[in-house]
Write an enzyme that holds these catalytic residues in place. Structure first.
Site, mmCIF file in Angstrom:
data_model
loop_
_atom_site.group_PDB
_atom_site.id
_atom_site.type_symbol
_atom_site.label_atom_id
_atom_site.label_comp_id
_atom_site.label_asym_id
_atom_site.label_seq_id
_atom_site.Cartn_x
_atom_site.Cartn_y
_atom_site.Cartn_z
ATOM 1 N NE ARG A 49 -5.031 -58.738 -76.341
ATOM 2 C CZ ARG A 49 -3.934 -59.408 -76.047
ATOM 3 N NH1 ARG A 49 -3.839 -60.687 -76.377
ATOM 4 N NH2 ARG A 49 -2.915 -58.821 -75.451
ATOM 5 C CB THR A 50 -6.592 -53.687 -74.229
ATOM 6 O OG1 THR A 50 -6.099 -55.006 -74.009
ATOM 7 C CG2 THR A 50 -6.972 -53.045 -72.905
ATOM 8 N N GLY A 107 8.704 -57.498 -92.169
ATOM 9 C CA GLY A 107 9.347 -56.583 -91.222
ATOM 10 C C GLY A 107 10.839 -56.393 -91.436
ATOM 11 N N GLY A 148 3.926 -50.424 -78.304
ATOM 12 C CA GLY A 148 5.052 -49.549 -78.617
ATOM 13 C C GLY A 148 5.270 -49.378 -80.111
ATOM 14 C CB ALA A 149 5.707 -51.791 -82.890
ATOM 15 N N GLY A 178 -3.133 -53.331 -83.424
ATOM 16 C CA GLY A 178 -2.282 -53.179 -82.248
ATOM 17 C C GLY A 178 -2.161 -51.720 -81.842
ATOM 18 C CB ALA A 179 -2.964 -49.676 -79.401
ATOM 19 C CG ASP A 209 10.384 -49.117 -83.213
ATOM 20 O OD1 ASP A 209 11.328 -49.752 -83.699
ATOM 21 O OD2 ASP A 209 9.965 -49.291 -82.050
ATOM 22 C CE LYS A 248 11.144 -51.217 -78.895
ATOM 23 N NZ LYS A 248 10.347 -51.452 -80.112
HETATM 24 P P1 NDP Z 1 3.752 -54.361 -77.264
HETATM 25 O O1 NDP Z 1 3.742 -55.461 -76.266
HETATM 26 O O2 NDP Z 1 4.083 -52.976 -76.838
HETATM 27 O O3 NDP Z 1 2.307 -54.276 -77.996
HETATM 28 C C1 NDP Z 1 1.682 -55.413 -78.499
HETATM 29 C C2 NDP Z 1 0.340 -55.039 -79.136
HETATM 30 O O4 NDP Z 1 -0.180 -56.211 -79.769
HETATM 31 C C3 NDP Z 1 -0.711 -54.569 -78.159
HETATM 32 O O5 NDP Z 1 -1.536 -53.643 -78.780
HETATM 33 C C4 NDP Z 1 -1.497 -55.855 -77.852
HETATM 34 O O6 NDP Z 1 -2.851 -55.615 -77.539
HETATM 35 C C5 NDP Z 1 -1.435 -56.544 -79.184
HETATM 36 N N1 NDP Z 1 -1.533 -58.005 -79.049
HETATM 37 C C6 NDP Z 1 -0.609 -58.818 -78.478
HETATM 38 N N2 NDP Z 1 -1.015 -60.099 -78.565
HETATM 39 C C7 NDP Z 1 -2.224 -60.078 -79.192
HETATM 40 C C8 NDP Z 1 -3.146 -61.095 -79.559
HETATM 41 N N3 NDP Z 1 -2.911 -62.392 -79.306
HETATM 42 N N4 NDP Z 1 -4.284 -60.736 -80.193
HETATM 43 C C9 NDP Z 1 -4.538 -59.415 -80.464
HETATM 44 N N5 NDP Z 1 -3.689 -58.417 -80.122
HETATM 45 C C10 NDP Z 1 -2.544 -58.742 -79.500
HETATM 46 O O7 NDP Z 1 4.762 -54.864 -78.391
HETATM 47 P P2 NDP Z 1 5.539 -53.969 -79.478
HETATM 48 O O8 NDP Z 1 4.563 -53.014 -80.058
HETATM 49 O O9 NDP Z 1 6.785 -53.416 -78.916
HETATM 50 O O10 NDP Z 1 5.962 -55.065 -80.564
HETATM 51 C C11 NDP Z 1 5.011 -55.654 -81.418
HETATM 52 C C12 NDP Z 1 5.740 -56.474 -82.465
HETATM 53 O O11 NDP Z 1 6.483 -55.602 -83.313
HETATM 54 C C13 NDP Z 1 6.743 -57.482 -81.884
HETATM 55 O O12 NDP Z 1 6.528 -58.727 -82.512
HETATM 56 C C14 NDP Z 1 8.087 -56.913 -82.278
HETATM 57 O O13 NDP Z 1 9.037 -57.928 -82.514
HETATM 58 C C15 NDP Z 1 7.735 -56.192 -83.573
HETATM 59 N N6 NDP Z 1 8.680 -55.134 -83.921
HETATM 60 C C16 NDP Z 1 9.359 -55.217 -85.111
HETATM 61 C C17 NDP Z 1 10.275 -54.261 -85.483
HETATM 62 C C18 NDP Z 1 11.010 -54.383 -86.789
HETATM 63 O O14 NDP Z 1 12.034 -53.711 -86.953
HETATM 64 N N7 NDP Z 1 10.522 -55.158 -87.745
HETATM 65 C C19 NDP Z 1 10.537 -53.090 -84.608
HETATM 66 C C20 NDP Z 1 9.739 -53.072 -83.399
HETATM 67 C C21 NDP Z 1 8.858 -54.072 -83.066
HETATM 68 P P3 NDP Z 1 -3.350 -55.254 -76.055
HETATM 69 O O15 NDP Z 1 -3.258 -53.760 -75.950
HETATM 70 O O16 NDP Z 1 -4.723 -55.768 -76.019
HETATM 71 O O17 NDP Z 1 -2.419 -55.974 -75.101
#
Ligand code: NDP
Length: 282
Positions: free
Chosen positions: A155-156, A247, A133-134, A130-131, A107, A71
């Protein structure tokens, strides 16, 4: 048949891409609209992204969806970005305009459209888990939709603060960060809770580390995970009497927006929703 028009091509690129209903949903939508278009799904590793976009350009694909992990990386291979994609710094939908490849991000818009089926976000206090892409896309569009206050739980802390700064500086939203440590309580007065992390993806029993006693009506609880649609968080919230939203609606709305960008026509969201449910056997 020799002079029949060529079939129009669109595609999705990511890694991994298996298990996602988008191709099935879009083919059904093209068929319902009587369009001879073909949607393909390609597993593309980061090293091959540049060649894959060059191929798409050379073969005159009409557009594409980009997903994890492309992305952000895809941006340097495009001709220009929409204002929304430039603000979010991420692209999930590319379309062709005057021979150029334009990157957009749908999104957040898709999430808000889906959310409006259960509640109007205007004036609401929202907590966003979360922070990534989505979450960035959802945060920006919730701001544009007029939410009163947005709390990012991440988390971060550095990544979370980057999103908070973006929302304050560019969306003029009241936003704050709570670093995510242990079983966190959702702040009192929260109207809408959004899980925009991948916790629960492909694992229906993965718990989200929250103090679930703090999740109670009239809170609306939403999850961006689409496979499985019935996540642990949504089941727990429903048991506590909260209104929940999975979702799937977001996925369908993204498809509706992409369909319009690519074909200039409106898709049938009911056909698309039915296709997604058939694919996921729900
Ligand atoms: P990213 O990898 O860009 O971001 C993931 C985020 O989740 C980060 O903020 C990360 O925190 C946090 N995170 C990941 N694992 C954990 C954990 N175990 N505990 C706490 N925080 C956690 O992913 P995306 O934002 O692109 O995607 C996120 C979800 O959204 C995916 O599952 C994707 O499939 C879904 N999605 C669904 C869509 C739909 O149409 N329904 C469209 C787009 C996405 P940190 O910063 O600490 O790493």
């Amino acid at each position: 048949m020799l002079d029949s028009p060529l079939q129009q091509l669109v595609c999705r690129m990511g890694q991994p891409v298996a298990g996602n209903p988008t191709q099935f949903m879009m083919q059904r939508a093209f068929a319902a609209a009587g369009l001879d278009w073909l949607y393909l799904t390609f597993e593309v590793c980061p090293e091959n992204l540049s060649d894959a976009v060059r191929g798409m350009r050379a073969m005159e694909f009409q557009g594409a969806n980009f997903t994890i992990p492309h992305k952000i990386a895809v941006i340097e291979h495009l001709d220009r970005l929409s204002e929304t994609a430039a603000l979010m710094g991420a692209v999930n939908c590319v379309y062709r305009e005057d021979g150029q490849l334009v990157g957009d991000n749908t999104d957040g818009q898709a999430f808000v459209e889906s959310l409006r089926n259960v509640t109007d976000p205007a004036g609401k206090k929202v907590v966003l888990l979360g922070a990534g892409g989505a979450a960035r896309a959802i945060g920006v569009e919730l701001g544009r939709a007029g939410v009163a206050e947005l709390t990012i739980i991440n988390r971060t802390p550095e990544t979370g603060q980057t999103l908070v700064d973006l929302l304050i500086d560019h969306v003029h939203l009241s936003a704050r960060l709570i670093p995510w440590k242990g079983q966190l309580a959702v702040p009192d007065g929260t109207d809408i809770l959004v899980n925009a992390t991948p916790i629960g993806l492909l694992d229906p029993d993965a718990p989200v580390p929250l103090d679930m006693k703090s999740v109670r009506p009239p809170m609306v609880v939403t999850d961006v995970i689409l496979n499985p649609p019935d996540t642990w968080l949504l089941r727990q919230a429903a048991q506590r009497g909260c209104t929940t939203l999975n979702g799937l609606g977001m996925l369908v709305q993204q498809g509706v927006i992409a369909f319009r960008r690519w074909t200039g026509q409106d898709a049938d969201p009911i056909v698309m929703r039915e296709a997604v449910e058939e694919y996921l056997e729900i």
